[in-house]
Design a protein around this motif. Structure first.
Motif, mmCIF file in Angstrom:
data_model
loop_
_atom_site.group_PDB
_atom_site.id
_atom_site.type_symbol
_atom_site.label_atom_id
_atom_site.label_comp_id
_atom_site.label_asym_id
_atom_site.label_seq_id
_atom_site.Cartn_x
_atom_site.Cartn_y
_atom_site.Cartn_z
ATOM 1 N N LYS A 217 -6.856 8.585 1.387
ATOM 2 C CA LYS A 217 -6.521 8.261 0.393
ATOM 3 C C LYS A 217 -5.833 9.399 -0.316
ATOM 4 O O LYS A 217 -6.369 10.661 0.022
ATOM 5 C CB LYS A 217 -7.348 7.826 -0.597
ATOM 6 N N PRO A 218 -4.929 9.624 -0.881
ATOM 7 C CA PRO A 218 -3.884 8.526 -1.168
ATOM 8 C C PRO A 218 -3.160 8.056 0.014
ATOM 9 O O PRO A 218 -2.510 9.218 0.753
ATOM 10 C CB PRO A 218 -3.046 8.754 -2.346
ATOM 11 N N PHE A 219 -2.671 6.992 0.103
ATOM 12 C CA PHE A 219 -1.721 6.625 1.371
ATOM 13 C C PHE A 219 -0.670 5.719 0.878
ATOM 14 O O PHE A 219 -0.935 5.128 -0.044
ATOM 15 C CB PHE A 219 -2.553 5.850 2.493
ATOM 16 N N SER A 220 0.333 5.844 1.459
ATOM 17 C CA SER A 220 1.508 4.868 1.184
ATOM 18 C C SER A 220 1.449 3.379 1.779
ATOM 19 O O SER A 220 0.601 3.360 2.606
ATOM 20 C CB SER A 220 2.785 5.453 1.728
ATOM 21 N N GLU A 221 2.091 2.682 0.989
ATOM 22 C CA GLU A 221 2.066 1.131 1.600
ATOM 23 C C GLU A 221 2.591 0.995 3.212
ATOM 24 O O GLU A 221 1.972 0.347 3.758
ATOM 25 C CB GLU A 221 3.052 0.359 0.626
ATOM 26 N N GLN A 222 3.545 2.147 3.471
ATOM 27 C CA GLN A 222 4.371 1.907 4.742
ATOM 28 C C GLN A 222 2.872 2.276 5.659
ATOM 29 O O GLN A 222 2.633 1.553 6.991
ATOM 30 C CB GLN A 222 5.437 2.814 5.016
ATOM 31 N N GLU A 223 2.060 3.315 5.335
ATOM 32 C CA GLU A 223 0.988 3.904 6.497
ATOM 33 C C GLU A 223 0.014 2.858 6.495
ATOM 34 O O GLU A 223 -0.668 2.479 7.411
ATOM 35 C CB GLU A 223 0.684 5.207 5.769
#
Length: 411
Positions: A217-223
């Protein structure tokens, strides 16, 4: 069964010929499977979606992994291998869960799902809601806020993937993962850790406990979506190849290795629940004569016809396997000696009808043995049951074939 060959030209005709050799052809109606070269894979996927069916797509290619990644369900390097894999998939028997009592209703989540089910384990309510909203367009989602509840829900739902926060109230993520691995129902469920603590030591500990991946975290929606999709695909491939390793390519029944694993489990379960257990050994009569007079292709058709007859006589709780060559074995839970003999006689009579339909002398000799629950306490109980069924089969062959012999009850 109806199998659709997608494409045209010499390759398609070669595939049709190979399918015909295992008794499959293109017919009018809903396809049970699609077959194509790798160049026609995208077209086959589109045709399956258009037909709104769930049959497998089996591809002719030397690169099975790439084909499966591109959307195929299976692949073979030759037309005959493709045909065998199609036959094995669409004729595969039903498999009941081994850790349930034989007559118990399977859990609702154990059936075929329209979409993969993901269990989100996150104590922060806002983060839990966000993850659920991100995943729900593509997956079914269930969400909980602590490790203890996660273990219960995972055992109930049998999810395809668990997204597991590392820091939880009470039991932390490491403890929850250990609990998942100790339960036979969730031991193989893939887990992706979620944590703001992304140091190498924490990642290493999670992966060493059996996590499939780690998302910092934090992570993107794509990842998030990429890692979830990758984990699900890898798990599906692993299960696919595991199933192939336990399936006989010619008949689609479980193979010798799969049978011996199941035998031990059925003996243990019969002893645990106090049920009798019967075993039937089935041998095709006259295979050498069929091969010598009509050719090995006819011999293979006779073996497949016998396998189909066995499969049609099974209850949902029964288990049949190709033991080797022209010999098959059937486990009959909750079945005593008399009932096992009745099953064998029904099968023997069915083979008479099969012979007429197939135009081949498909006959079988069958040996039956059974044990009561109190006879299953021995460490050699499984081996002894199989040995006595095999001895009864030998007597049936020696006594003239096309008959049923029942093993004497041991004293």
């Amino acid at each position: 069964m109806n199998v659709r060959v997608v494409g045209a030209g010499e390759a398609a005709e070669t595939l049709r010929a190979a399918l015909a050799r295992v008794g499959l052809a293109e017919r009018v109606g809903e396809p049970a499977a699609f077959v194509c070269t790798v160049d026609d894979l995208s077209r086959a996927i589109a045709m399956r979606e258009l037909a709104q069916v769930t049959g497998p797509i089996v591809v002719l290619t030397d690169d099975a992994a790439s084909a499966i990644e591109a959307g195929a369900d299976d692949a073979g390097g030759t037309p005959d291998e493709v045909a065998r894999r199609v036959s094995a998939r669409i004729r595969a028997p039903k498999v009941s869960r081994l850790d349930e009592p034989p007559m118990a209703e399977p859990p609702a989540a154990s059936g075929r799902r329209q979409k993969p089910l993901i269990l989100v384990v996150e104590d922060d309510e806002d983060a839990r809601i966000v993850l659920t909203e991100l995943l729900r367009p593509r997956y079914d989602v269930d969400a909980v806020g602590d490790g203890e509840t996660a273990l219960k829900r995972a055992a109930e739902l049998n999810p395809d993937l668990v997204l597991l926060d590392l820091f939880l109230p009470g039991m932390d993520g490491f403890g929850a993962l250990t609990g998942l691995r100790r339960n036979s129902k969730t031991a193989d469920t893939p887990v992706i850790f979620l944590s703001a603590q992304g140091d190498a030591e924490t990642k290493s500990q999670g992966l060493s406990l059996g996590a499939a991946d780690y998302l910092a975290k934090p992570f993107s929606e794509q990842e998030l979506m990429a890692r979830v999709d990758r984990t699900l695909k890898l798990t599906a491939q692993k299960e696919h190849f595991r199933a192939l390793a336990q399936t006989d390519g010619l008949t689609g029944l479980p193979n010798f290795r799969s049978f011996h694993a199941r035998l031990e489990e059925e003996v243990s379960r019969a002893h645990r629940y106090g049920h009798p257990l019967a075993c039937a050994m089935v041998d095709l009569d006259g295979l050498k004569e069929i091969n010598d007079k009509l050719g090995h292709a006819a011999g293979n058709r006779a073996i497949v016809a016998l396998a189909d007859a066995v499969r049609e006589e099974l209850r949902d709780t029964d288990f049949a396997a190709r033991y080797g060559g022209d010999e098959f074995v059937v486990l009959l839970p909750q079945t005593n000696e008399t009932q096992g003999a009745q099953f064998a006689e029904r099968l023997r009579r069915r083979l008479v009808e099969v012979s007429q339909d197939a135009g081949l002398p498909v006959r079988g000799s069958i040996g039956v043995a059974a044990v009561n629950a109190d006879e299953l306490d021995s460490a050699d109980a499984a081996e002894d049951l199989l040995r006595r069924a095999d001895e009864a089969l030998y007597r049936a062959k020696r006594s003239g074939r096309d008959r049923v012999e029942v093993a004497q009850v041991p004293h």
